[in-house]
Design a protein around this motif. Sequence first.
Motif, mmCIF file in Angstrom:
data_model
loop_
_atom_site.group_PDB
_atom_site.id
_atom_site.type_symbol
_atom_site.label_atom_id
_atom_site.label_comp_id
_atom_site.label_asym_id
_atom_site.label_seq_id
_atom_site.Cartn_x
_atom_site.Cartn_y
_atom_site.Cartn_z
ATOM 1 N N PHE A 43 -3.504 -8.727 -13.498
ATOM 2 C CA PHE A 43 -3.160 -9.633 -14.601
ATOM 3 C C PHE A 43 -1.542 -9.792 -14.773
ATOM 4 N N ASP A 44 -0.723 -9.883 -13.408
ATOM 5 C CA ASP A 44 0.496 -10.000 -13.311
ATOM 6 C C ASP A 44 0.869 -10.544 -12.181
ATOM 7 N N ASP A 45 2.163 -11.224 -11.875
ATOM 8 C CA ASP A 45 2.542 -11.387 -10.695
ATOM 9 C C ASP A 45 3.812 -10.790 -10.169
ATOM 10 N N ARG A 46 3.694 -9.396 -10.671
ATOM 11 C CA ARG A 46 4.730 -8.552 -10.280
ATOM 12 C C ARG A 46 3.992 -7.757 -8.947
ATOM 13 N N ASP A 47 4.751 -7.388 -7.768
ATOM 14 C CA ASP A 47 4.334 -6.502 -6.786
ATOM 15 C C ASP A 47 4.559 -5.282 -7.029
ATOM 16 N N TYR A 48 3.923 -4.425 -6.527
ATOM 17 C CA TYR A 48 4.001 -2.855 -6.671
ATOM 18 C C TYR A 48 5.093 -2.643 -5.270
ATOM 19 N N PRO A 49 6.067 -1.667 -5.574
ATOM 20 C CA PRO A 49 6.815 -1.382 -4.388
ATOM 21 C C PRO A 49 5.965 -0.951 -2.943
ATOM 22 N N TYR A 50 6.418 -2.026 -2.098
ATOM 23 C CA TYR A 50 5.946 -2.063 -0.740
ATOM 24 C C TYR A 50 6.035 -0.465 0.062
ATOM 25 N N ALA A 51 4.905 -0.366 0.540
ATOM 26 C CA ALA A 51 4.751 0.886 1.581
ATOM 27 C C ALA A 51 4.273 0.764 2.880
ATOM 28 N N VAL A 52 5.131 0.808 3.881
ATOM 29 C CA VAL A 52 4.718 0.500 5.321
ATOM 30 C C VAL A 52 3.598 1.371 5.607
ATOM 31 N N GLN A 55 1.087 4.057 10.469
ATOM 32 C CA GLN A 55 0.798 3.972 12.034
ATOM 33 C C GLN A 55 1.430 2.983 12.495
ATOM 34 N N PHE A 56 2.124 2.091 11.584
ATOM 35 C CA PHE A 56 3.263 0.997 12.092
ATOM 36 C C PHE A 56 4.586 1.739 12.457
ATOM 37 N N LYS A 57 5.025 2.435 11.497
ATOM 38 C CA LYS A 57 6.518 2.973 11.592
ATOM 39 C C LYS A 57 6.454 4.144 12.591
ATOM 40 N N ALA A 58 5.441 4.727 13.094
ATOM 41 C CA ALA A 58 5.235 5.518 14.077
ATOM 42 C C ALA A 58 5.820 4.988 15.394
ATOM 43 N N TRP A 59 5.863 3.603 15.546
ATOM 44 C CA TRP A 59 6.267 2.811 16.619
ATOM 45 C C TRP A 59 7.726 2.344 16.462
ATOM 46 N N VAL A 60 8.083 1.923 15.592
ATOM 47 C CA VAL A 60 9.111 1.141 15.229
ATOM 48 C C VAL A 60 9.750 1.490 13.862
ATOM 49 N N PRO A 61 11.208 1.883 13.683
ATOM 50 C CA PRO A 61 11.797 2.126 12.680
ATOM 51 C C PRO A 61 12.022 1.058 11.540
ATOM 52 N N LEU A 62 11.138 0.434 11.267
ATOM 53 C CA LEU A 62 10.802 -0.756 10.342
ATOM 54 C C LEU A 62 10.032 -0.171 9.189
ATOM 55 N N THR A 63 10.699 -0.590 7.790
ATOM 56 C CA THR A 63 9.888 0.196 6.841
ATOM 57 C C THR A 63 9.881 -0.885 5.742
ATOM 58 N N ARG A 64 10.638 -2.086 5.900
ATOM 59 C CA ARG A 64 10.629 -3.033 4.751
ATOM 60 C C ARG A 64 9.985 -4.559 5.276
ATOM 61 N N ASN A 65 9.063 -4.482 6.152
ATOM 62 C CA ASN A 65 8.857 -5.621 6.918
ATOM 63 C C ASN A 65 7.305 -5.938 6.672
ATOM 64 N N PRO A 66 6.878 -6.258 5.568
ATOM 65 C CA PRO A 66 5.474 -6.500 5.260
ATOM 66 C C PRO A 66 5.071 -7.905 6.110
ATOM 67 N N GLY A 67 3.633 -7.929 6.619
ATOM 68 C CA GLY A 67 3.119 -8.946 7.073
ATOM 69 C C GLY A 67 3.556 -9.120 8.780
ATOM 70 N N SER A 68 4.159 -8.008 9.280
ATOM 71 C CA SER A 68 4.386 -7.936 10.716
ATOM 72 C C SER A 68 3.207 -7.226 11.369
ATOM 73 N N TRP A 69 3.119 -7.196 12.724
ATOM 74 C CA TRP A 69 2.232 -6.545 13.399
ATOM 75 C C TRP A 69 2.665 -6.064 14.694
ATOM 76 N N LEU A 70 1.831 -4.896 15.235
ATOM 77 C CA LEU A 70 2.296 -4.535 16.492
ATOM 78 C C LEU A 70 0.851 -4.405 17.177
ATOM 79 N N VAL A 71 1.126 -4.796 18.568
ATOM 80 C CA VAL A 71 0.256 -4.788 19.478
ATOM 81 C C VAL A 71 0.213 -3.791 20.422
ATOM 82 N N ALA A 72 -0.496 -3.004 20.851
ATOM 83 C CA ALA A 72 -0.209 -2.121 22.128
ATOM 84 C C ALA A 72 -1.241 -1.864 22.938
ATOM 85 N N THR A 73 -0.995 -2.321 24.297
ATOM 86 C CA THR A 73 -2.324 -2.437 25.370
ATOM 87 C C THR A 73 -1.842 -1.643 26.494
#
Length: 439
Positions: A43-52, A55-73
Amino acid sequence: MTDFAPLYAAHLAELQRRTAEALARGGFDHLVVPSGTLHYQFFDDRDYPYAVNPQFKAWVPLTRNPGSWLVATPGQRPKLIYLQPFDYWHAVPQAPGGYWVEHFDVVVIRTAEEALQHLPADPARCAILGEPQSALRDHVPNNPPAVVNYLEYHRAHKTPYEVAMMREASRIGVRAHRAAERAFRAGASEFGIHLAYCQAAGQDANDLPYSNIVCLNEHAAVLHYHDRDRVPPREIRSFLIDAGAAFHGYACDITRTYARDTGSEFQALIDAVDAAQRAMCEQVRAGTDYKRIHLDAHLALAGILKEFGVIKASPEAALATGVSSAFFPHGIGHGIGLQVHDVAGFAASDAGGTIPKPEGHPYLRLTRTLEPGMAVTIEPGLYFIDMLLEEVKKNGHGDSVDWERVDAFKPFGGIRIEDDVVCTEAEPINLTREAFAEA
């Protein structure tokens, strides 16, 4: 300053090795990891604090990047799909840079939907690790147990890069802890101490790995006390602070307790717990059952209580009857790393299964046998909590306690001392004590 580049290269090679094995066990071709998305309040338009996604930050030191993806083959360079949106309402993430970028094929996208062009074409061949909200059309997180169990089990074994990250987090945390103690000695309120901590760490609620526990006097008897009075009490007797810091996605978790009167009996009790805690940290050695450290902690703490006249029973009797649990009601610690309470603490193997907790000790968060590379906390505590002490009386063990001595210590709340310790092939590495010594 540590050169993270060679440590990261070796860390990435280990992640790729683990990933190849995990995918083989699950029957998948690709590991796909979304960084996570923003959550909005109902019932609001405010977001909660983002938490990365961990499994993503195990690969890259990025903690403020919602909407990104990692692919490992396996057999290919990992791909980072990096969302850098057109946005004038918020600060846009800068282009990725640093010691780790050269190891990735980086694709910059401007909208979250563009990621679909760069994800593997067949989602059925992907192990997609993340929350349901991260789904993009058919690329829905499936979190296959065979893959998750393997990766989380082995995440307990920290690479040298990860230990270096935790060492930096500890340095930041210790700097902030020293500022918090100075604020306490100056007579600040709990809220004022909290602000001094954040200022010294250079981190606020959205950066810290967990919410600071800042307690004066009786508030130290509340294990997760977060109210933070704005005005200091009329008489300040004691101070307990459980607060961490983060560095490139890795956490430290540090607790210290102080007496206002350093010549008091409560200070002597703190000193006794501190000495016992140091001995417990020395038990963090390869082949040691972590459950044994927990039970030994009960015996050591009950011995301190007996020495100070708080209990009359022997340490062994106090443990057997549950009296020691009334004063030490939580576990001796937990795994730590990418998460403050790191995962797979009960894992029997990398294929799954659980190792049960000792009977009568429901709050222990780690039951595995220690191995080189594991990082754990050691956090014994003694508290004077009315509801737990009442249970001692109800259970018929009231004569094991000297209630006058309890009343004498109750105004101080309690004591907890916590260090982060890495198990090695030989002597343990106490990251916390190391950082205090440097400071």
